[in-house]
Each structure stands twice: as structure tokens, then as C-alpha cells.
Design a protein around this motif. Structure first.
Motif, PDB file in Angstrom:
ATOM      1  N   THR A 355      -2.954   7.255   4.643  1.00 27.25           N
ATOM      2  CA  THR A 355      -2.208   7.241   3.394  1.00 27.25           C
ATOM      3  C   THR A 355      -1.370   5.962   3.336  1.00 27.25           C
ATOM      4  OG1 THR A 355      -0.250   8.355   4.272  1.00 27.25           O
ATOM      5  CG2 THR A 355      -2.060   9.755   3.525  1.00 27.25           C
ATOM      6  N   LYS A 356      -0.626   5.782   2.260  1.00 19.42           N
ATOM      7  CA  LYS A 356       0.192   4.579   2.128  1.00 19.42           C
ATOM      8  C   LYS A 356       1.224   4.489   3.252  1.00 19.42           C
ATOM      9  CE  LYS A 356      -0.233   4.156  -2.904  1.00 19.42           C
ATOM     10  NZ  LYS A 356       0.496   4.164  -4.203  1.00 19.42           N
ATOM     11  N   SER A 357       1.828   5.626   3.594  1.00 15.03           N
ATOM     12  CA  SER A 357       2.849   5.626   4.641  1.00 15.03           C
ATOM     13  C   SER A 357       2.260   5.281   6.004  1.00 15.03           C
ATOM     14  CB  SER A 357       3.538   6.990   4.704  1.00 15.03           C
ATOM     15  OG  SER A 357       4.232   7.270   3.513  1.00 15.03           O
ATOM     16  N   THR A 358       1.179   5.940   6.363  1.00 16.62           N
ATOM     17  CA  THR A 358       0.587   5.675   7.675  1.00 16.62           C
ATOM     18  C   THR A 358      -0.054   4.297   7.732  1.00 16.62           C
ATOM     19  OG1 THR A 358      -1.446   6.824   6.981  1.00 16.62           O
ATOM     20  CG2 THR A 358       0.228   8.127   8.111  1.00 16.62           C
ATOM     21  N   PHE A 359      -0.552   3.818   6.585  1.00 13.92           N
ATOM     22  CA  PHE A 359      -1.102   2.465   6.518  1.00 13.92           C
ATOM     23  C   PHE A 359      -0.015   1.429   6.825  1.00 13.92           C
ATOM     24  CE2 PHE A 359      -2.439  -1.169   3.634  1.00 13.92           C
ATOM     25  CZ  PHE A 359      -3.396  -1.656   4.512  1.00 13.92           C
ATOM     26  N   ASN A 360       1.181   1.614   6.264  1.00 15.56           N
ATOM     27  CA  ASN A 360       2.284   0.697   6.543  1.00 15.56           C
ATOM     28  C   ASN A 360       2.706   0.748   8.005  1.00 15.56           C
ATOM     29  OD1 ASN A 360       2.492  -0.246   3.876  1.00 15.56           O
ATOM     30  ND2 ASN A 360       3.797   1.461   3.280  1.00 15.56           N
ATOM     31  N   LYS A 361       2.693   1.945   8.601  1.00 14.56           N
ATOM     32  CA  LYS A 361       3.045   2.064  10.029  1.00 14.56           C
ATOM     33  C   LYS A 361       2.015   1.333  10.892  1.00 14.56           C
ATOM     34  CE  LYS A 361       4.619   3.921  13.965  1.00 14.56           C
ATOM     35  NZ  LYS A 361       4.610   5.371  14.206  1.00 14.56           N
ATOM     36  N   ILE A 362       0.737   1.483  10.589  1.00 15.95           N
ATOM     37  CA  ILE A 362      -0.302   0.805  11.360  1.00 15.95           C
ATOM     38  C   ILE A 362      -0.154  -0.709  11.244  1.00 15.95           C
ATOM     39  CG2 ILE A 362      -2.791   0.372  11.499  1.00 15.95           C
ATOM     40  CD1 ILE A 362      -3.213   3.303  10.679  1.00 15.95           C
ATOM     41  N   LYS A 363       0.086  -1.208  10.024  1.00 15.53           N
ATOM     42  CA  LYS A 363       0.249  -2.651   9.845  1.00 15.53           C
ATOM     43  C   LYS A 363       1.458  -3.164  10.622  1.00 15.53           C
ATOM     44  CE  LYS A 363       0.321  -2.897   5.379  1.00 15.53           C
ATOM     45  NZ  LYS A 363       0.411  -3.520   4.033  1.00 15.53           N
ATOM     46  N   GLU A 364       2.532  -2.415  10.615  1.00  7.95           N
ATOM     47  CA  GLU A 364       3.725  -2.837  11.347  1.00  7.95           C
ATOM     48  C   GLU A 364       3.445  -2.915  12.844  1.00  7.95           C
ATOM     49  OE1 GLU A 364       7.830  -0.650  12.336  1.00  7.95           O
ATOM     50  OE2 GLU A 364       7.625  -1.182  10.221  1.00  7.95           O
ATOM     51  N   GLU A 365       2.694  -1.949  13.373  1.00  8.91           N
ATOM     52  CA  GLU A 365       2.385  -1.960  14.797  1.00  8.91           C
ATOM     53  C   GLU A 365       1.428  -3.098  15.157  1.00  8.91           C
ATOM     54  OE1 GLU A 365       3.772  -0.327  17.247  1.00  8.91           O
ATOM     55  OE2 GLU A 365       5.133   0.519  15.766  1.00  8.91           O
ATOM     56  N   LEU A 366       0.530  -3.446  14.252  1.00  5.83           N
ATOM     57  CA  LEU A 366      -0.342  -4.594  14.491  1.00  5.83           C
ATOM     58  C   LEU A 366       0.468  -5.888  14.541  1.00  5.83           C
ATOM     59  CD1 LEU A 366      -3.368  -3.668  12.189  1.00  5.83           C
ATOM     60  CD2 LEU A 366      -3.407  -3.804  14.682  1.00  5.83           C
ATOM     61  N   TRP A 367       1.442  -6.034  13.632  1.00  4.01           N
ATOM     62  CA  TRP A 367       2.296  -7.214  13.653  1.00  4.01           C
ATOM     63  C   TRP A 367       3.144  -7.251  14.921  1.00  4.01           C
ATOM     64  CZ3 TRP A 367       2.133 -11.557  11.047  1.00  4.01           C
ATOM     65  CH2 TRP A 367       1.468 -11.588   9.807  1.00  4.01           C
ATOM     66  N   ARG A 368       3.619  -6.097  15.344  1.00  2.00           N
ATOM     67  CA  ARG A 368       4.391  -6.040  16.591  1.00  2.00           C
ATOM     68  C   ARG A 368       3.544  -6.481  17.777  1.00  2.00           C
ATOM     69  NH1 ARG A 368       4.982  -2.589  20.924  1.00  2.00           N
ATOM     70  NH2 ARG A 368       7.066  -2.502  21.843  1.00  2.00           N
ATOM     71  N   GLY A 369       2.307  -5.978  17.848  1.00  2.00           N
ATOM     72  CA  GLY A 369       1.417  -6.383  18.932  1.00  2.00           C
ATOM     73  C   GLY A 369       1.144  -7.867  18.919  1.00  2.00           C
ATOM     74  N   LEU A 370       0.992  -8.431  17.706  1.00  2.00           N
ATOM     75  CA  LEU A 370       0.761  -9.873  17.610  1.00  2.00           C
ATOM     76  C   LEU A 370       1.960 -10.655  18.115  1.00  2.00           C
ATOM     77  CD1 LEU A 370      -0.880 -12.326  16.585  1.00  2.00           C
ATOM     78  CD2 LEU A 370       0.233 -11.997  14.363  1.00  2.00           C
TER      79      LEU A 370
END
Length: 542
Positions: A355-370
């Protein structure tokens, strides 16, 4: 004609030139002539011309020590492998043997079950057969000590899903002392039984083949056979077909296994590894990992993990991720935000509850990993920080508390499985009220409640003056949970309680052990959340 300055740029005013005598012979070399600007393409336009008489310094040439960089990459890969081993992400030989015994025992139970069904249906037991096929991370050789086993029960045409699988086979499994925590999820997109066998968690869906000798038919891998099965069985066998394709497409299976173990550990620690609440499933991570391995076939484990964060933090979603050139023409609900294509024919999208909420959480974690892996010049890497558990209590001030209770432990397992399969509807309901939601996949237990229970705490993103009507929220969710006979039957003896938790003492200690959240990350577009005014008579939080 040669221009001594860029076209369109005004020339600097030149002073009268002063003639100087040449130095006497032997007193030293003449000063070097001025170095003209190097022609080229500049991102922000060409640099300004130096004042007259100023000599530009010669460019400093930095020689990259490729041997040193390779040594640092190798050192980081070795420390990553050691970290995976210490955390249990890489199973021991005893873990391998234990899982092999589980599959062998399940195969024997399924064979006995098919013989029973044949006698019950007046068939011929000596030619009636079934089998067990594994898929997922276990079949790919990338499972950890805490990973479950994804296994498909393949049965003959005379063995029905509702009666023979969910009733007869379930009773046979419950009679085994090795089986515990068994519950059925009958109305899910992929109906299955979930249980523990000798302590190993097993997801066990059912695929019904239009033949009597199902074991022999599935070994023949006849494509015409797959065209005759029902939709539920087709989805069950999709995981098996996808695994076979990944094994053929990945250039180096051992490197892929290491990367997939890293991704599963990272997703589980950061709270984004649960398909039912809108995050990654194992198949999603397998396809994404295979995509990275195919693009970098000779990379080390460290480089593959770095490239994963680099590629998918900048991925232009909703562009589909595919290992082939073909892309399905139709995207089912839930696949439009992060479409990932299964590498099978015909091509299909992986089922997704994002969903929009979980999509934003996934993107944030990808940026954190980067941000934590992009510095490849340092040998010292704190893998504990990259794979740190997500600190929900430090991140959120408000939580939605969901308590599921039932009279017995057995009924609770069925009730939890049923309600979790409907959790996406609750997340969408919150989003329709402009409330951001981060659903923690882990389950807690409230020991102050007399009945067996399971507690879920979801982080909420809201304004300080936001109010939530939990009464109407529960009523809307209960209509979805009890939308069929199975849900109404379960709800007659079980219950759902929704409330909003604000104060820190109400948050379990397991969610508040990690106070540090993350280093400064690249900024994401702000998500503005607002809430409609609440009606009177509703439970509220300000």
C-alpha cells in the motif's frame, strides 16, 4: 579562427602588457606558460577565465589503487560472511539434516493420505499417489535458521481441497506428536495450512492435479497438465516454476544464495518482511536479488549488497522489475506500486499487498541501506548497524493496538491466520482517512488477558491534533473479516479489540530497546497527512 574565450561570455578587461627581460642563461628555467582551459562539457557551464597573468596549477591526477580496492572489497565480503554465520542466517549442517527429515516425513504422510482418499472414494490405492514439492528460500538454498519451509502438497484429482486436505489431512497431521501450532488459512489467495514440524515452521498449500498418479505426473513436468488445473493450484505451483527459472538464470548460484540471505535478514530486522501486511514476500526478494546478480555476475557478496541498495533506491517505480524482456499486460490490485514480474511463462506479477504506507517504508529502508553502504573506500563496516532491528518506539509516538483473542490456543491460531489475511483492508481503511501506517509484523502476547491472545502494534503517522474513531474503525474492519460463512463462524467465539496506544509504558520492551533510529538519510518527498473531524461518541486520541 580559434576563440580564446567561450562564445557569449564577456572578456575580462586587459591591462597593458609589461615587457620583461629574459633571465640570464643558467639562472633557472623560464616560467611555464599559462594552461588554457580544457575544453569539455560542464554540468553547470564552463568555469570562468583566470585573470591575466595568473598561471593555473597543473591538474592533480589521482591514481586509483585497484589492487587496494579489491582487497578492501574482499575483506568486507569476508566480514559479511562471518556476520551471517554468527547471526544464524547461514544454517548449520544439523539444520540442513533436520529440514531434510521434515520433508521426508511430510512425503510419507501425504502418501498415506492419498491411499486413504483412494479407499474412501472407491479408487485404486496402488496407483493413487501424491508428493511434496519445495520452493521458496529453502529450495533455493538461501534459508536461515529461523526461516520456514515452503512446501506444496500435490494430490490426485479425487482429493478435494475443502474436505480431504483441510479436514482429513489436517487430522492426520494433528495426530503426529512432531506437529504443533497447526492452523488453516482457507480463504486466502493461496489456501494453506501452517504448522511446526519438529520446531520447523512449514507453509503447506495444496495443488490438485487432474490425474490419479499425481507424483508421477508432476515429475514428468508436462506443460499440458498445468493448463488443466484450477487457479488456486496454478498459484501454488507458481513458486516451484519460478524457483526453477531463477536457478537457470542466475550466473552464480552460491553468490545469489549469500545475497538472498542478506536481503531476508535485512528485511526481517527492519520490519519489512511480511506479505500479509504489505511488505516483501520471499519471492519478491528472490527476484530482486536475481536481477542484481544477473547485472553483476562477477561481483563479490559485499558489492552485490551495495548494488542492491543502489539500484532499487533509485528505481523508477512503478516500472516493473523483470528478469525477462516480457512483462504482463495486466496488473492485479496491489501490484501497481512495486510491480515485480515472476520469471515464468506466461509472465505474471508477483502477488503483492503493498500500500502507499508500506511502499513509503520500503523506500525509506532502501535509502537507509544505500547511505550505510555507499562508502566503499572503508574496510571497517558495522554490519550490526545495517541489520539493526527497527526501533518502532523511537520512530513513532502513536500506535494502533490490535488484540486478537479466542477461547483456546487452537482456535486462536486459526483466528489469527484468518484476520491477518484481511489486514491489508485495515491498512487501506487507515489510508483512506489520511493516516500513515507502519504495521509491525511481529506478534506480542498480553499476559494480563485471561484468554489466549496475540497483540499487534502498528506505528501511526499523524498530526498532534489528530483524532481516530476506533469504534467505527473496528466496525468497518469486522464487516470485512465476517464477509463469509467461515469468518462469521470464527467470530462467534473470537474477538478483535482496537485501541490507540500513546504513552511509552504501553509499548512492549522488545519494541523500545533500540533508541537510535538512523543516520541522516537523503530526503524523501514529504507526505502530508491530514485527518477529518471526528464525530462525537467515538473513542479518540488527540
Amino acid at each position: 579562427m580559434v576563440l580564446d574565450r567561450p562564445v557569449g561570455r564577456p572578456a575580462f578587461p586587459r591591462k597593458p602588457e609589461r615587457r620583461t627581460l629574459a633571465p640570464p642563461r643558467g639562472t633557472g628555467p623560464p616560467p611555464p606558460p599559462p594552461i588554457p582551459p580544457t575544453p569539455g562539457v560542464y554540468l553547470r557551464g564552463p568555469p570562468p577565465l583566470p585573470p591575466p597573468g595568473v598561471i593555473l596549477p597543473r591538474p592533480i591526477v589521482v591514481c586509483l589503487d585497484l589492487a587496494r580496492m579489491k582487497q578492501m572489497d574482499s575483506s568486507r565480503s569476508a566480514s559479511l560472511m562471518k556476520f551471517l554465520e554468527d547471526t544464524g542466517a547461514s544454517p548449520s549442517e544439523e539444520e540442513d539434516r533436520r529440514r531434510e527429515r521434515v520433508i521426508l516425513e511430510l512425503h510419507k504422510i501425504v502418501m498415506d493420505w492419498t491411499k486413504w482418499v483412494a479407499r474412501d472414494q472407491g479408487g485404486e490405492p496402488w496407483i493413487t499417489s501424491g508428493t511434496v514439492l519445495t520452493f521458496g528460500s529453502y529450495d533455493l538454498g538461501a534459508y536461515g535458521s529461523e526461516s520456514d519451509i515452503d512446501a506444496v502438497c500435490v494430490g490426485p484429482c479425487i482429493a478435494s481441497l475443502q474436505h480431504h486436505f483441510f479436514v482429513i489431512l489436517r487430522k492426520m497431521l494433528e495426530a503426529k506428536p512432531e506437529v504443533s501450532d497447526l492452523h488453516s488459512i482457507e480463504s486466502a489467495r493461496v489456501p494453506l495450512m501452517r504448522f511446526k514440524f519438529n520446531g520447523v515452521s512449514v507453509d503447506f498449500p495444496y495443488a490438485q492435479l487432474p490425474v490419479i498418479n499425481a507424483a508421477e505426473a508432476i515429475r514428468a513436468n508436462d506443460p499440458c497438465l498445468l493448463e488443466k488445473i484450477d487457479e488456486a493450484s496454478w498459484r501454488c505451483l507458481s513458486g516451484v516454476r519460478v524457483n526453477r527459472q531463477i536457478m537457470q538464470l542466475v550466473p552464480n548460484m552460491k553468490k545469489f544464495q549469500v545475497l538472498l540471505r542478506c536481503l531476508k535478514l535485512w528485511a526481517r530486522k527492519r520490519g519489512i518482511h511480511c506479505h500479509l501486511v504489505g511488505f516483501f514476500a520471499g519471492i519478491h526478494l528472490a527476484v530482486l536479488g536475481a536481477y542484481v546478480c544477473r547485472r553483476h555476475p562477477n561481483a563479490t557478496a559485499n558489492t552485490l549488497l551495495c548494488r542492491f541498495f543502489e539500484i532499487f533506491s533509485h528505481w523508477p517505480w512503478p516500472r516493473p522489475v523483470s528478469l525477462h524482456d516480457q512483462t504482463p499486460l495486466w496488473s492485479p490490485d496491489g501490484c501497481s506500486l512495486m510491480p515485480i514480474v515472476m520469471p515464468c511463462y506466461p509472465p505474471e506479477f508477483c502477488a503483492s499487498n503493498v500500500t502507499k504506507s508500506t511502499f513509503n517504508k520500503i523506500k525509506e529502508e532502501l535509502w537507509r541501506g544505500l547511505s550505510l553502504t555507499k562508502d566503499t573506500s572503508s574496510t571497517d563496516v558495522n554490519w550490526n548497524w545495517i541489520f539493526a532491528p527497527f526501533p518502532y518506539a523511537a520512530k513513532y509516538k502513536h500506535f494502533l493496538r490490535i488484540v486478537l483473542s479466542a477461547p483456546t490456543t487452537e482456535e486462536l491460531r486459526d483466528w489469527v491466520g484468518w484476520v491477518k489475511s484481511r489486514f491489508r483492508s485495515l491498512i487501506l481503511k487507515l489510508e483512506s482517512l489520511n493516516i500513515g501506517c507502519d504495521p509491525d509484523p511481529s506478534e506480542q502476547v498480553d499476559h494480563t488477558i485471561g484468554e489466549p491472545n496475540a497483540v499487534f502494534l502498528w506505528g501511526l503517522i499523524m498530526y498532534s491534533n489528530t483524532q481516530i474513531c476506533t469504534t467505527s474503525l473496528k466496525m468497518d474492519f469486522m464487516r470485512i473479516v465476517t464477509n463469509n460463512i467461515y469468518g462469521k463462524e470464527k467470530c462467534a467465539h473470537s474477538d478483535i479489540e482496537l485501541s490507540v496506544v500513546v504513552s511509552m509504558p504501553q509499548v512492549p520492551k522488545s519494541m523500545s530497546d533500540h533508541s537510535a533510529y538512523l543516520q541522516k538519510l537523503p530526503s524523501l518527498p514529504p507526505i502530508m497527512l491530514g485527518y477529518p473531524p471526528m464525530r462525537r461518541g467515538c473513542n479518540a486520541v488527540g
